[in-house]
Design an enzyme around this catalytic site. Sequence first.
Site, mmCIF file in Angstrom:
data_model
loop_
_atom_site.group_PDB
_atom_site.id
_atom_site.type_symbol
_atom_site.label_atom_id
_atom_site.label_comp_id
_atom_site.label_asym_id
_atom_site.label_seq_id
_atom_site.Cartn_x
_atom_site.Cartn_y
_atom_site.Cartn_z
ATOM 1 N N SER A 213 39.232 51.477 27.529
ATOM 2 C CA SER A 213 37.563 51.603 27.616
ATOM 3 C C SER A 213 37.592 53.049 26.946
ATOM 4 O O SER A 213 36.461 53.712 26.967
ATOM 5 C CB SER A 213 37.484 52.831 28.988
ATOM 6 O OG SER A 213 36.687 51.971 30.420
ATOM 7 N N LYS B 11 34.958 52.636 24.689
ATOM 8 C CA LYS B 11 33.401 53.389 25.026
ATOM 9 C C LYS B 11 32.878 54.503 23.715
ATOM 10 O O LYS B 11 32.066 54.631 23.535
ATOM 11 C CB LYS B 11 33.454 53.488 26.512
ATOM 12 C CG LYS B 11 33.957 52.487 27.138
ATOM 13 C CD LYS B 11 34.431 52.481 28.682
ATOM 14 C CE LYS B 11 34.014 51.648 29.763
ATOM 15 N NZ LYS B 11 34.503 52.039 31.088
ATOM 16 N N TYR C 289 30.959 43.439 25.603
ATOM 17 C CA TYR C 289 32.012 44.212 26.252
ATOM 18 C C TYR C 289 33.035 44.019 26.642
ATOM 19 O O TYR C 289 34.180 45.243 26.072
ATOM 20 C CB TYR C 289 31.525 44.681 27.179
ATOM 21 C CG TYR C 289 32.149 45.898 28.029
ATOM 22 C CD1 TYR C 289 32.324 47.154 28.609
ATOM 23 C CD2 TYR C 289 32.465 45.594 29.064
ATOM 24 C CE1 TYR C 289 32.855 48.211 28.719
ATOM 25 C CE2 TYR C 289 32.977 46.266 30.411
ATOM 26 C CZ TYR C 289 33.128 47.508 30.123
ATOM 27 O OH TYR C 289 34.084 48.219 30.893
ATOM 28 N N TYR D 293 36.783 59.472 34.485
ATOM 29 C CA TYR D 293 35.787 58.880 35.029
ATOM 30 C C TYR D 293 36.028 60.309 36.244
ATOM 31 O O TYR D 293 35.908 61.459 37.008
ATOM 32 C CB TYR D 293 36.552 57.766 35.998
ATOM 33 C CG TYR D 293 36.837 57.129 35.020
ATOM 34 C CD1 TYR D 293 36.087 56.499 34.292
ATOM 35 C CD2 TYR D 293 38.654 56.163 34.316
ATOM 36 C CE1 TYR D 293 35.910 55.827 33.258
ATOM 37 C CE2 TYR D 293 38.360 55.988 33.360
ATOM 38 C CZ TYR D 293 37.663 55.417 32.904
ATOM 39 O OH TYR D 293 37.062 54.649 31.222
ATOM 40 N N VAL E 50 41.878 50.843 31.124
ATOM 41 C CA VAL E 50 43.482 51.035 31.792
ATOM 42 C C VAL E 50 44.434 50.357 30.523
ATOM 43 O O VAL E 50 45.074 50.175 31.805
ATOM 44 C CB VAL E 50 42.533 49.985 32.551
ATOM 45 C CG1 VAL E 50 41.568 50.594 33.819
ATOM 46 C CG2 VAL E 50 41.521 49.277 31.912
HETATM 47 N N1 GLN Z 1 37.409 46.230 30.511
HETATM 48 C C1 GLN Z 1 37.541 47.177 31.527
HETATM 49 C C2 GLN Z 1 36.855 47.006 32.275
HETATM 50 O O1 GLN Z 1 35.925 46.461 32.169
HETATM 51 C C3 GLN Z 1 37.896 48.442 31.243
HETATM 52 C C4 GLN Z 1 37.875 49.628 31.584
HETATM 53 C C5 GLN Z 1 38.749 50.636 31.635
HETATM 54 O O2 GLN Z 1 39.506 51.006 30.799
HETATM 55 N N2 GLN Z 1 38.936 51.929 32.636
HETATM 56 O O3 GLN Z 1 36.651 46.608 33.826
#
Ligand code: GLN
Length: 307
Positions: free
Chosen positions: A63, A66, A191, A243, A261
Amino acid sequence: MDYQTILNEIKTEVSPLLNEGKVADYIPALADVDPEQFAMTITLFDGKEYSVGCSDTLFSIQSISKVFTFTMALKLYRKELYKRIGREPSGNPFNSLVQLEYENGKPRNPFINAGAINVTDSLISFYKNDKITYEEILKFIQAISKDNSIKSCDEVASSEMEHGYRNLALANLMKSFNNLDNESVNVVKTYFKHCAIEMNTKMLSRSMMYLANNGTDPITKLEYITPSQSKRINAVMLTCGHYDASGDFAYRVGLPGKSGVGGGIVAVVPNIMGISVWSPRLNKQGNSLVGTKALELFTTKTGLSIF
Ligand code: GLN
């Protein structure tokens, strides 16, 4: 300030915590990583870089990507972007479906999964093709990190696709509310591809320089975004970057930051430096447990928080 000594102290102080937390095993290809690794890098405006731990080891940025896609979309669409995505913290887990249903398919912010999938969709609409979109994202990340060797890991991307029912559900839900232009499967594939990009803490810390310096890389002097756009991205990182633990991160660390993650976190000390930390085991909200602690120790020891 003796940054190297501070980083060395942090490594010693976090080492008893390295067995706490859990790696992200909902993406099987990510669960294979040695969970007790730790790395941290800071990059200053004169190009000086300080690291501790395995700062050359590549990991899945997940993420953190992002931040880069949001940057690209904000630059392209400006405030039009907020017709499709909000900019408020969600207070919910990163992959939650519930709020998206209540709020008619408009994701709360660009950093929860629904928001990031929507951002990727907006980029595909602009570049007209998912393959070119991924290439543009990769080019942007290589440019701001000053490293052309950066690439995505196909194994992680396909592992995510094989187990990506929830992300597909988020995309389909947005599509059902007419808030997704392209086919859900293509958007989610793109994505996953940018989430599966691999970098190390040196590259990631370097990549934060434009956000630490009002949109302009302080070393190359290249302007990527306007000072106002940079201010806004930093604000969304501070309020939404972790988050439903964004408040806790602001409280403990006090810097704009974004987690993934894969166990990586990037953070920005405005006008001073970019930071990245990595340790794979996660806390309950899906953020690196040791990484968060290391950043907390860093701002406590140096006084370099924005508050
Ligand atoms: N690719 C992971 C997902 O879509 C990204 C989530 C994350 O890093 N929090 O679940």
